[in-house]
Design a protein around this motif. Structure first.
Motif, mmCIF file in Angstrom:
data_model
loop_
_atom_site.group_PDB
_atom_site.id
_atom_site.type_symbol
_atom_site.label_atom_id
_atom_site.label_comp_id
_atom_site.label_asym_id
_atom_site.label_seq_id
_atom_site.Cartn_x
_atom_site.Cartn_y
_atom_site.Cartn_z
ATOM 1 N N ARG A 95 -43.477 5.875 12.864
ATOM 2 C CA ARG A 95 -42.220 6.796 12.928
ATOM 3 C C ARG A 95 -41.984 7.709 14.022
ATOM 4 N NH1 ARG A 95 -39.657 8.536 7.658
ATOM 5 N NH2 ARG A 95 -39.644 10.645 8.636
ATOM 6 N N TRP B 89 -34.401 3.757 10.945
ATOM 7 C CA TRP B 89 -35.841 4.047 11.340
ATOM 8 C C TRP B 89 -36.667 4.835 10.500
ATOM 9 C CZ3 TRP B 89 -37.812 8.649 12.720
ATOM 10 C CH2 TRP B 89 -36.857 9.691 12.913
ATOM 11 N N ARG B 90 -36.015 5.825 9.787
ATOM 12 C CA ARG B 90 -36.705 6.988 8.777
ATOM 13 C C ARG B 90 -36.926 6.338 7.497
ATOM 14 N NH1 ARG B 90 -32.617 10.385 10.977
ATOM 15 N NH2 ARG B 90 -33.768 12.126 12.249
#
Length: 424
Positions: free
Chosen positions: A411, A300-301
């Motif tokens: 994010r 996800w980062r």
């Protein structure tokens, strides 16, 4: 500054795990006859045989691919119900039979049906089975397992375009499809049968007391609450989908209409297809790095970054004319391709768990397949109306940059969802 745990070294992989990764590699390599980069090599021959324009063939390809995407929404859930080995064998034999059908085409309707089946078994099911299996059977090594298995596609991207171009010139396009069918059924299918034996959740392994050394920390599948129905009501899922559709849509349209692009730019087609190994090498190196980064930092980062290189590559196509720009934009596309497979592939397990992973990935994969259909169709229609690919490229670049911006804005939601899911 968060303290990220070190990802385990690859030396900790057991022989069984390495065997499974090679099985995934063989499956993704076997997808090639259903990939646009493979089918595009037959573009000129098929259009000449059926008397089709760029836009007409692109439209038929769009219809066929959209149909395959619709089928995948249903069939992809089979990966949650059946073992990968028989499912993969069924798909590869089906792909081989469809290749035989492709070699005997003489009617537009059967051409569309056959193209749809190629896309369903190749780009759709085999790729879906491979990535779902790697995501489910690996936890600490998930990112690298996905990236290593995905190198089969990169190998095919490097080897097949130039080889197919020469083979068509030497033997004719129908004979090449016959040869493809024989290779799939007689060579690749037995290899997959051997490599995917002894799965971690199989009866033989359980009877011998063997456990998966890289299973989830709890020892169980996660995300049981994320059924297909709930995912389809999740706003985050529908915010992710438009961005991840950019690489297949944009990458596919340039490969599919390569004959138009080469003619437009005044390039040599042989030089263009001979440059595909640059794309593949970039994908390989980037995927290996991305797999490590996924295991270290989480998928996800990394989401805000994978679309940026492709956006730059589109600008190169739009602004630069000389033949030396071919490897430049191929490197840009390769960076995005290498990042996308491990990053997006691992993201679904991170935010939705592994219990219904096959069903969830099927929804996403269907969207990607549909994107690869829409791209050539839209581009072909624009070409027929006088809007050439170099002018279209600026719009595609803007789409990539907008997608990167969206993922950057998401994010915080990614972080919260991962924390809630307990899948990593």
């Amino acid at each position: 500054m968060p303290n990220f745990p070190k990802s385990p070294p690859l030396s900790e992989l057991t022989p069984r795990q390495i065997q499974w990764i090679f099985g995934g590699y063989a499956m993704t390599f076997a997808t090639m006859p259903g990939q646009t980069i493979f089918i595009a090599q037959f573009n000129s021959a098929i259009r000449a045989h059926f008397g089709l324009s760029h836009g007409e063939f692109g439209g038929l390809y769009t219809i066929a691919t959209l149909a395959s995407a619709f089928c995948l929404v249903w069939a992809g859930g089979l990966a949650d119900r059946f073992a990968p080995r028989p499912l993969a064998l069924t798909s590869i034999i089906g792909l081989g039979l469809v290749a035989i059908a492709m070699a005997t085409q003489n009617h537009i309707i059967t051409l569309v049906l056959t193209l749809g089946a190629l896309r369903f078994f190749g780009q759709g099911m085999l790729s879906h089975i491979a990535m779902t299996t790697m995501s489910r059977w690996f936890h600490r090594f998930r990112g690298r397992a996905i990236s290593l298995a995905g190198l089969g596609t990169a190998t095919g991207d490097a080897l097949t375009p130039f080889m197919i171009t020469l083979a068509i010139a030497t033997f004719g396009w129908r004979q090449v499809w016959f040869g493809t069918a024989l290779t799939l059924i007689l060579l690749i299918a037995p290899v997959i049968w051997l490599l995917m034996r002894d799965p971690p959740d199989g009866k033989k392994a359980l009877a011998r007391g063997l456990v998966n050394p890289d299973a989830e920390a709890s020892g169980k599948r996660t995300g049981a609450q994320w059924t297909r129905t709930r995912v389809l009501r999740d706003g985050l899922f529908f915010m992710i989908i438009p961005g991840i559709m950019a690489p297949p849509a944009i990458g596919t349209l340039y490969m599919f209409h390569q004959a138009h692009l080469v003619e437009l730019k005044g390039w040599d087609l042989t030089v263009f297809t001979a440059s595909y190994p640059i794309l593949a090498l970039t994908v390989v190196l980037t995927a290996l790095l991305a797999g490590h980064l996924v295991d270290r930092f989480g998928a996800w980062r990394l989401m805000p970054y994978f679309l940026l290189p492709q956006g730059i590559g589109c600008l190169v196509i739009g602004l630069v004319e000389p033949q030396w720009s071919i490897p430049v934009f191929l490197v840009c596309f390769g960076l995005t391709g290498g990042l996308m497979s491990p990053v997006v592939g691992a993201l679904w397990a991170e935010i939705y768990g592994t219990t219904h992973l096959g069903t969830i990935r099927a929804l996403a994969t269907a969207a990607l397949v549909a994107a690869s259909a829409v791209g050539p169709g839209i581009a072909g229609a624009l070409i027929d109306t006088g809007v050439d690919l170099d002018r279209q490229s600026f719009g595609y670049a803007a789409y990539c940059f907008a997608g990167a911006g969206l993922f950057l804005a998401l994010r915080a939601r990614f972080k919260n969802r991962v924390a809630e899911s307990g899948a990593v």
